[in-house]
Design an enzyme around this catalytic site. Structure first.
Site, PDB file in Angstrom:
ATOM      1  N   ARG A  67       0.785  -1.250   0.000  1.00 32.81           N
ATOM      2  CA  ARG A  67       0.000   0.000   0.000  1.00 32.81           C
ATOM      3  C   ARG A  67       0.811   1.291   0.000  1.00 32.81           C
ATOM      4  O   ARG A  67       0.245   2.360  -0.247  1.00 32.81           O
ATOM      5  CB  ARG A  67      -0.970   0.031   1.193  1.00 32.81           C
ATOM      6  CG  ARG A  67      -1.939  -1.139   1.258  1.00 32.81           C
ATOM      7  CD  ARG A  67      -2.781  -1.283   0.016  1.00 32.81           C
ATOM      8  NE  ARG A  67      -3.896  -2.217   0.204  1.00 32.81           N
ATOM      9  CZ  ARG A  67      -4.601  -2.724  -0.793  1.00 32.81           C
ATOM     10  NH1 ARG A  67      -4.293  -2.420  -2.045  1.00 32.81           N
ATOM     11  NH2 ARG A  67      -5.598  -3.550  -0.543  1.00 32.81           N
ATOM     12  N   ASN A  97      -0.035  -1.404  -7.400  1.00 35.05           N
ATOM     13  CA  ASN A  97      -1.204  -0.515  -7.393  1.00 35.05           C
ATOM     14  C   ASN A  97      -1.209   0.370  -6.152  1.00 35.05           C
ATOM     15  O   ASN A  97      -2.037   0.249  -5.254  1.00 35.05           O
ATOM     16  CB  ASN A  97      -2.513  -1.285  -7.567  1.00 35.05           C
ATOM     17  CG  ASN A  97      -2.631  -2.499  -6.673  1.00 35.05           C
ATOM     18  OD1 ASN A  97      -1.644  -3.011  -6.158  1.00 35.05           O
ATOM     19  ND2 ASN A  97      -3.854  -2.958  -6.474  1.00 35.05           N
ATOM     20  N   ASP A 154      -1.582  -5.196 -11.704  1.00 32.44           N
ATOM     21  CA  ASP A 154      -2.486  -5.948 -10.829  1.00 32.44           C
ATOM     22  C   ASP A 154      -3.613  -5.075 -10.293  1.00 32.44           C
ATOM     23  O   ASP A 154      -3.398  -3.942  -9.866  1.00 32.44           O
ATOM     24  CB  ASP A 154      -1.718  -6.538  -9.648  1.00 32.44           C
ATOM     25  CG  ASP A 154      -2.591  -7.477  -8.847  1.00 32.44           C
ATOM     26  OD1 ASP A 154      -3.070  -8.461  -9.408  1.00 32.44           O
ATOM     27  OD2 ASP A 154      -2.811  -7.202  -7.659  1.00 32.44           O
ATOM     28  N   HIS A 234      -3.465 -15.128  -9.088  1.00 36.52           N
ATOM     29  CA  HIS A 234      -4.608 -15.584  -8.283  1.00 36.52           C
ATOM     30  C   HIS A 234      -5.650 -16.374  -9.089  1.00 36.52           C
ATOM     31  O   HIS A 234      -6.811 -15.980  -9.195  1.00 36.52           O
ATOM     32  CB  HIS A 234      -5.279 -14.424  -7.541  1.00 36.52           C
ATOM     33  CG  HIS A 234      -5.400 -13.120  -8.278  1.00 36.52           C
ATOM     34  ND1 HIS A 234      -5.900 -13.013  -9.557  1.00 36.52           N
ATOM     35  CD2 HIS A 234      -5.091 -11.852  -7.894  1.00 36.52           C
ATOM     36  CE1 HIS A 234      -5.902 -11.749  -9.930  1.00 36.52           C
ATOM     37  NE2 HIS A 234      -5.415 -11.027  -8.936  1.00 36.52           N
ATOM     38  N   ASP A 309      -2.106 -12.817  -1.805  1.00 41.21           N
ATOM     39  CA  ASP A 309      -2.769 -11.603  -2.292  1.00 41.21           C
ATOM     40  C   ASP A 309      -3.169 -10.735  -1.095  1.00 41.21           C
ATOM     41  O   ASP A 309      -4.267 -10.166  -1.051  1.00 41.21           O
ATOM     42  CB  ASP A 309      -3.989 -11.938  -3.148  1.00 41.21           C
ATOM     43  CG  ASP A 309      -4.511 -10.741  -3.945  1.00 41.21           C
ATOM     44  OD1 ASP A 309      -3.846  -9.687  -3.930  1.00 41.21           O
ATOM     45  OD2 ASP A 309      -5.594 -10.853  -4.554  1.00 41.21           O
ATOM     46  N   GLY A 328     -10.858  -7.523  -1.095  1.00 40.04           N
ATOM     47  CA  GLY A 328      -9.556  -7.887  -0.545  1.00 40.04           C
ATOM     48  C   GLY A 328      -9.557  -8.207   0.932  1.00 40.04           C
ATOM     49  O   GLY A 328     -10.352  -7.661   1.706  1.00 40.04           O
TER      50      GLY A 328
END
Length: 429
Positions: A67, A97, A154, A234, A309, A328
């Site tokens: 993050r 991301n 992603d 994934h 993930d 998520g």
């Protein structure tokens, strides 16, 4: 720092050869100095009793979200590294991301600098396209020189087939895989969970497995045409597993990973939990038939790697109605306990096969040299067992976020310690 350490009477797991041995392992100045029985090193050396433990090369989770930069309210590189260490990982590969995304060399280098003081080694994955918008290729060579171990947008697929072709052509020159988010968004523009019987009954818009399968099929053919390495992120569907299986039978450069939650839960969990937003992830939890196919894919080697993930979100972001919540869950701290419960205990994977899916295989995909339990090698290892039954509670959470559906679950097998970069960290019982 713990440059010197003696691990006494552990069972050493060698994933490259598939063998095990019981031995002492002596570390001096961060290097494996000696492996043998009843070692008696000179001087004062801390001793760790590993007589009821296994020791393997350090684990890597090749698909996590740290993050930072941009979303530090969810996770930081430091807190993500803490969660990884608690989960038994010495290494993680982080997805791009962020804000700004990892689409330029300076942002890649920022991540590496921020991670320099963490116990866990962090390997950034650079973007395929600038701003992750799918319009123009990023400077892939520059990203690779800056330390990117792979390329991915992603969270967003590379939807333009021509652009994906060019990315794969560049990847062959740079010897890096392209990790695509396998999805055709137009097939599920408002999907919230797996499209099937449960979604129809509860009235939520569905995400069909077809959305993943179409993109996987396209990228396999692009890999065949270009020779570029496609890595399926994934994987979640039975059809996807069969597509990868056939690609491997053709000797194509195609690999795949599966998340621990996708071999654990089905779409029924959404309804059974009362629409708990911690059961909302992307790809979504699939059908029982899909879960069985994923396990079969692991067992026969179609699926190469296990991952989490790990996708932390702040509490206020998840404490909303199901349709409004982000996709998520976190996964680093629960990964091995789920593998023990869902894969090792039932006999889907042997211990060695499970360790391979966390050590040699993901590193092969990312072109990282795997650590080995060999005299003279730098020490990077994980200490664990496969038998401890324990309940996962809030006190086990080291991530900045707590968005996990597994609080209160009994897990099987625990990571107990890691040694990496000259440091030893052990978990409380």
């Amino acid at each position: 720092m713990t440059p010197d350490l003696l691990l006494r009477d552990g069972t050493l797991v060698h994933p490259a050869s598939g063998t095990t041995e019981t031995a002492d392992l002596l570390i001096r100045n961060g290097t494996i100095a000696e492996i043998g029985t009843a070692l008696s090193p000179e001087g004062e050396v801390p001793v760790y009793d590993a007589s009821d433990k296994l020791i393997s090369p350090g684990w890597i989770d090749m698909h996590v979200h740290l993050r930072e930069p941009g979303f530090e309210h969810k996770e930081t590189i430091a807190t993500g590294a803490d969660a990884a260490a608690a989960g038994g990982f010495t290494d993680v590969a982080c997805m791009p991301n962020t804000d700004p995304p990892l689409h330029t060399r300076d942002v890649i280098e920022f991540v590496k600098e921020r991670a320099a003081d963490t116990l866990v080694s962090v390997h950034p994955i650079g973007c395929v396209t600038k701003e992750r918008d799918g319009e123009e290729l990023a400077e892939l060579a520059d990203l690779a020189e800056g330390g990117a171990v792979a390329f991915s947008d992603d969270g967003a697929p590379v939807h333009d087939a021509g652009l994906m072709r060019r990315a794969l052509e560049y990847s062959t020159m740079l010897d890096r895989p392209i990790i695509n988010h396998m999805e055709v968004p137009s097939l599920n523009p408002s999907g919230q969970m797996h499209e099937g019987e449960v979604s129809a009954r509860v009235g939520l818009d569905g995400i069909p497995g077809l959305a993943d399968d179409v993109m996987i099929a396209r990228d396999i053919e692009l890999a065949a045409f270009t020779g570029g390495h496609v890595h399926v992120a994934h994987i979640s569907t039975a059809r996807g597993v069969e597509l990868v299986r056939r690609a491997k039978a053709r000797d194509l450069p195609v690999t795949a990973e599966v998340c621990t939650h996708h071999v654990t839960l089905t779409d029924a969990a959404v309804e059974q939990s009362g629409f708990d937003t911690h059961t909302k992830m992307h790809p979504p939890l699939r059908s029982p038939e899909d879960v069985e196919a994923l396990k079969e894919g692991l067992a026969d080697g179609t699926i190469d790697a296990l991952c989490t993930d790990h996708a932390p979100h702040a509490t206020f972001e998840k404490e909303v109605e199901f349709a409004a919540a982000p996709f998520g869950i976190t996964g680093l701290e629960t990964a091995w306990g789920l593998i023990g419960r869902e894969l090792i205990d039932p006999g889907v994977l042997s211990v060695t096969e499970a360790v391979q899916a966390f050590t040699t295989k993901p590193r092969d995909i990312l072109r990282l040299d795997p650590p080995t339990l060999t005299e003279g090698e730098e020490a990077s290892l994980t200490v664990f067992d496969t038998s401890t039954r324990w309940t996962f509670t809030e006190e086990h959470v080291h991530s900045k976020s707590h968005n996990t559906p597994f609080l209160g679950d009994e897990l099987v097998g625990r990571p107990w310690a890691i040694y990496n970069d000259g440091q030893f960290l052990q978990q409380e019982a």
